[in-house]
Design a protein around this motif. Sequence first.
Motif: not given
Length: 146
Positions: A77-82
């Motif tokens: 839910x955070x960062x660039x993992x999507x």
Amino acid sequence: MKVRILITLFAVALAVFPVTAQDADSGSSSKKYENESEYYPVFVQVEKIYNYSKGYIVSYRKGPFQMANAYLPIEWFKGTSGKGQIVRQGSANAWPRLVVYYKGGEFSHVRLYVHRDRNHETWGVIRASAGLDGKFENVEDLKLEF
């Protein structure tokens, strides 16, 4: 005699018409509809969402008398993992749900619809001393139990 010829011609026309309709559609792509999505969503009604230091524990029914848990790492839910998105619902009547999206039979991403108010009965908290850290480490996909 004329009636027999007309009935025969009508039967031949009925037999040929579906074949020509099939041939006309054979040149189209593998998708059946113009706006067909490549994602397959699975909707799950959520009983309770537990906020944990490493992510969210989503408790849902897997049958009339059994419950199951899904462990969603906070990194989704955070960062660039999507891989994850939280949608906060403002309506008092809105009950949480989990939508898991699959693409080509493989896990793609998840949307967690939650109640905006953290004091709502569907929210819960688990202490960090519960020892559930291992459930959130190296999680790459989500397999629901039914």
